[in-house]
Design a protein around this motif. Structure first.
Motif, mmCIF file in Angstrom:
data_model
loop_
_atom_site.group_PDB
_atom_site.id
_atom_site.type_symbol
_atom_site.label_atom_id
_atom_site.label_comp_id
_atom_site.label_asym_id
_atom_site.label_seq_id
_atom_site.Cartn_x
_atom_site.Cartn_y
_atom_site.Cartn_z
ATOM 1 N N GLU A 260 53.693 111.084 82.397
ATOM 2 C CA GLU A 260 53.298 111.273 81.011
ATOM 3 C C GLU A 260 54.439 111.898 80.216
ATOM 4 O O GLU A 260 55.293 112.573 80.755
ATOM 5 N N VAL A 261 54.420 111.657 78.924
ATOM 6 C CA VAL A 261 55.419 112.237 78.046
ATOM 7 C C VAL A 261 54.751 113.293 77.177
ATOM 8 O O VAL A 261 53.729 113.044 76.555
ATOM 9 N N LYS A 262 55.341 114.502 77.180
ATOM 10 C CA LYS A 262 54.785 115.581 76.373
ATOM 11 C C LYS A 262 55.818 116.076 75.390
ATOM 12 O O LYS A 262 57.006 116.095 75.676
ATOM 13 N N LYS A 263 55.385 116.483 74.231
ATOM 14 C CA LYS A 263 56.276 117.062 73.229
ATOM 15 C C LYS A 263 56.516 118.537 73.532
ATOM 16 O O LYS A 263 55.611 119.256 73.912
ATOM 17 N N VAL A 264 57.768 118.954 73.376
ATOM 18 C CA VAL A 264 58.074 120.375 73.518
ATOM 19 C C VAL A 264 57.648 121.081 72.242
ATOM 20 O O VAL A 264 58.022 120.688 71.143
ATOM 21 N N GLU A 265 56.813 122.102 72.397
ATOM 22 C CA GLU A 265 56.291 122.803 71.226
ATOM 23 C C GLU A 265 57.330 123.785 70.686
ATOM 24 O O GLU A 265 57.327 124.959 71.005
ATOM 25 N N ASN A 266 58.235 123.272 69.891
ATOM 26 C CA ASN A 266 59.285 124.087 69.305
ATOM 27 C C ASN A 266 59.785 123.385 68.056
ATOM 28 O O ASN A 266 60.069 122.193 68.082
ATOM 29 N N THR A 267 59.878 124.078 66.970
ATOM 30 C CA THR A 267 60.291 123.442 65.712
ATOM 31 C C THR A 267 61.727 123.790 65.337
ATOM 32 O O THR A 267 62.247 123.278 64.346
ATOM 33 N N ASP A 268 62.383 124.659 66.123
ATOM 34 C CA ASP A 268 63.738 125.093 65.802
ATOM 35 C C ASP A 268 64.732 124.144 66.479
ATOM 36 O O ASP A 268 65.237 124.408 67.566
ATOM 37 N N VAL A 269 65.032 123.024 65.818
ATOM 38 C CA VAL A 269 65.910 122.005 66.394
ATOM 39 C C VAL A 269 67.369 122.412 66.213
ATOM 40 O O VAL A 269 67.813 122.709 65.106
ATOM 41 N N GLU A 288 66.023 115.133 70.594
ATOM 42 C CA GLU A 288 66.231 116.424 69.945
ATOM 43 C C GLU A 288 66.409 117.496 71.015
ATOM 44 O O GLU A 288 65.779 117.439 72.075
ATOM 45 N N LEU A 289 67.269 118.453 70.731
ATOM 46 C CA LEU A 289 67.480 119.583 71.620
ATOM 47 C C LEU A 289 67.173 120.855 70.837
ATOM 48 O O LEU A 289 67.699 121.063 69.743
ATOM 49 N N TYR A 290 66.307 121.710 71.396
ATOM 50 C CA TYR A 290 65.824 122.893 70.697
ATOM 51 C C TYR A 290 66.610 124.151 71.082
ATOM 52 O O TYR A 290 67.223 124.211 72.152
ATOM 53 N N LYS A 291 66.569 125.112 70.223
ATOM 54 C CA LYS A 291 67.249 126.380 70.470
ATOM 55 C C LYS A 291 66.655 127.054 71.704
ATOM 56 O O LYS A 291 65.442 127.187 71.834
ATOM 57 N N GLY A 292 67.496 127.471 72.628
ATOM 58 C CA GLY A 292 67.048 128.139 73.848
ATOM 59 C C GLY A 292 66.444 127.217 74.880
ATOM 60 O O GLY A 292 65.911 127.676 75.890
ATOM 61 N N GLU A 293 66.555 125.901 74.686
ATOM 62 C CA GLU A 293 65.968 124.939 75.625
ATOM 63 C C GLU A 293 66.988 124.542 76.688
ATOM 64 O O GLU A 293 68.191 124.453 76.427
ATOM 65 N N ILE A 294 66.478 124.285 77.892
ATOM 66 C CA ILE A 294 67.282 123.690 78.965
ATOM 67 C C ILE A 294 66.808 122.252 79.119
ATOM 68 O O ILE A 294 65.748 121.987 79.692
ATOM 69 N N LYS A 326 72.095 121.763 63.551
ATOM 70 C CA LYS A 326 71.482 122.765 62.682
ATOM 71 C C LYS A 326 71.075 122.135 61.339
ATOM 72 O O LYS A 326 71.199 122.750 60.281
ATOM 73 N N GLY A 327 70.610 120.893 61.431
ATOM 74 C CA GLY A 327 70.092 120.212 60.248
ATOM 75 C C GLY A 327 71.133 119.557 59.368
ATOM 76 O O GLY A 327 70.785 118.908 58.367
ATOM 77 N N LYS A 460 68.109 134.162 75.990
ATOM 78 C CA LYS A 460 68.763 134.840 74.873
ATOM 79 C C LYS A 460 69.092 133.889 73.717
ATOM 80 O O LYS A 460 69.713 134.304 72.740
ATOM 81 N N GLY A 461 68.703 132.597 73.875
ATOM 82 C CA GLY A 461 68.840 131.669 72.761
ATOM 83 C C GLY A 461 69.879 130.584 72.905
ATOM 84 O O GLY A 461 69.998 129.711 72.035
ATOM 85 N N THR A 462 70.658 130.589 73.994
ATOM 86 C CA THR A 462 71.646 129.521 74.205
ATOM 87 C C THR A 462 70.936 128.260 74.676
ATOM 88 O O THR A 462 70.070 128.318 75.549
ATOM 89 N N SER A 463 71.306 127.125 74.106
ATOM 90 C CA SER A 463 70.729 125.835 74.517
ATOM 91 C C SER A 463 71.624 125.192 75.559
ATOM 92 O O SER A 463 72.856 125.349 75.520
#
Length: 512
Positions: A260-269, A288-294, A326-327, A460-463
């Protein structure tokens, strides 16, 4: 379905047979009691995930590596293959994905390269060699002037020249590694016609190594699946389906599990990639890659993972599509542009691209940080005290095992070298770290330490964009994994759906 189908004994003696072949590298069993038969005039598909043992078996047959145990038989006679010359004399030829041809040589020079030359009174008899080469090309229905330089040929014709070289050496078995990786659809059809003629009309045996299961189903007479250094499955092609092959490779039943495919619940792209194309390797990729995501990026070798990373890092240019960072529109023309934005790369080959091998740990750590080592910013003089402080800080933070920051980096273990490749970027406080095969050649203990470094920095916020062909490491490391096949995304997995089996399934799937 049984986990193993025994190969039926043939009345006809196979051209090549291996029995109980074993090969280990330290504690790792690359081949574990492998037995196979390759029949005359048949196409034998050899398949399996990365690290299954295919390449090791090929290297043993090519005389590049010795086996630790087992026997090799040619036409029923036991033989030894101590070197590549013996392999060639026995009628074995190997054509690798990266063709071993000389672009500035012509066709006849490439075909006869390294072979004893026909001579008359001590002089090379080019006329006699022309006649012999023309006979070989006629067998392949290749009608190109022999003085044509290789660089003027299409990739398909270069493959035919490689096959002609094997036939000129009187090969009875030709192993082909991913032969269609760079071919168009029409060129694939041409190659398949040649393979069918070689097997059906000339009695040549073909070992066809490929990840492309549709091609395996079309061209092969029989297949062997290897996994973790073992032969786990054999079948004639008429008795197996593509889905059943995937089941064997992945080790689970295709109909019983759905990814299954799930969306990562994070809006800070942090990074947005939209419809990226580049050459033939990356095709319509969006994510999309989110802030602090691996975020994991995987798939079989050669599917475009590294090429995509190089485009994000500014080492290669995109053909079409766009990126947002960052947009804002992001189109790095050089790695420096990406680094200045906070994007850094830990490359796949640390020896040639990640470290300066004849320099110290201190030198390697400070190379990207020279501006931080100057007493006066506008002067190019390095303050040795400041550089030593930076090195010692990184060594301490990443638990690098070294006697001193002045130790030559080659004296460190692979895991500690990798920590230096990661650590040299930390002074710049990167926001996105792209890691290509981060734990390749790293021992188990150092691997766990590298995972901890990644996880602590992500908190700590590094992607992180983790590119890996090791499907064992992704489930415990990444919160989301994107799978590529032939340059396209075939699926996305999140959280508990990130399993080895699901990744393998998507690795062999076709993009929709």
């Amino acid at each position: 379905m049984d986990n193993l189908i025994e190969q039926n004994e043939e009345i006809e003696v196979p051209f090549l047979e291996v029995k109980g072949i074993k090969k280990s590298f330290a504690a790792v069993k690359a081949l574990d009691d492998v037995s196979l038969c390759f029949q005359k005039g048949k196409v034998h598909g050899l398949i399996g995930a990365n690290g299954a043992g295919k390449s090791t078996l090929i290297k043993i047959l090519a005389g590049v590596q010795p086996q630790d145990g087992g026997e090799i038989f040619i036409n029923g006679k036991e033989t030894k293959i101590p070197n590549p010359h013996t392999s060639t004399e026995l009628g074995l030829s190997f054509i690798h994905q990266e063709l071993s041809l000389v672009e500035d040589f012509n066709i006849i020079e490439n075909i006869t390269l390294g072979m004893p030359k026909k001579t008359t009174l001590g002089m090379i008899n080019w006329r006699k060699m022309h006649r012999d080469v023309e006979k070989v090309l006629k067998r392949l229905k290749l009608n190109i002037p022999l003085n044509t330089q290789l660089k003027e040929l299409s990739v398909a014709n270069k493959w035919l020249v490689s096959i002609a070289r094997a036939l000129y050496q009187d090969a009875k078995l030709i192993a082909m590694d991913e032969p269609t990786a760079s071919l168009s659809e029409s060129e694939v059809e041409l190659l398949f016609n040649v393979i069918k003629d070689l097997t059906e009309n000339q009695g040549i045996s073909i070992v066809y190594v490929s990840h492309r299961l549709d091609e395996i189903m079309e061209i092969c007479d029989e297949i062997t699946v290897m996994k973790d250094g073992k032969k786990v499955f054999y079948s004639s092609i008429g008795e197996i389906t593509k889905d059943q092959i995937i089941d064997v490779i992945a080790g689970f039943n295709l109909s019983s599990e759905k990814a299954e495919v799930k969306k990562v619940e994070n809006t800070d792209v942090l990074l947005q990639v939209e419809n990226i194309y580049a050459n033939q390797k990356v095709k319509d990729v969006s994510f999309e890659l989110y802030k602090g995501e691996i975020l994991g990026l995987t798939g079989l070798v050669g599917v475009g993972r590294t090429e995509l990373a190089r485009m994000i890092f500014g080492a290669d240019r995109i053909k079409s599509g766009r990126m947002l960072y960052k947009g804002k529109p992001f189109s790095p023309k050089h790695p420096k542009h990406a680094i200045d934005k906070g994007i850094v790369l830990v490359p796949e080959d640390r020896r040639t691209e990640g470290i300066i091998s004849n320099k110290s740990v201190n030198f390697n750590i400070n190379l990207p940080n020279l501006s931080h080592t100057r007493s006066i910013k506008w002067l190019s003089f390095v303050n040795s005290k400041k550089s030593a402080e930076i090195s010692k800080d990184i060594i301490k933070r990443l638990l690098v095992k070294t006697s001193s920051e002045h130790t030559n980096i080659l004296n460190l273990s692979g895991g500690n070298q990798q920590k230096i490749v990661i650590g040299k970027w930390l002074k710049r406080s990167p926001e996105l770290i792209i890691m290509d095969e981060p734990t390749r050649g790293v021992d188990v203990g150092a691997r766990a330490e590298i995972y901890n470094i990644i996880k602590e920095m992500a908190v700590k916020g590094t992607s992180f964009l983790i590119i890996s062909s090791d499907v064992e490491e992704l489930p415990g490391l990444c919160s989301r994994v994107i799978v590529l096949n032939e340059g396209r995304i075939t699926g996305e997995l999140t959280d508990s759906m990130i399993t080895k089996d699901s990744i393998l399934k998507l690795s062999y799937a076709h993009a929709k």
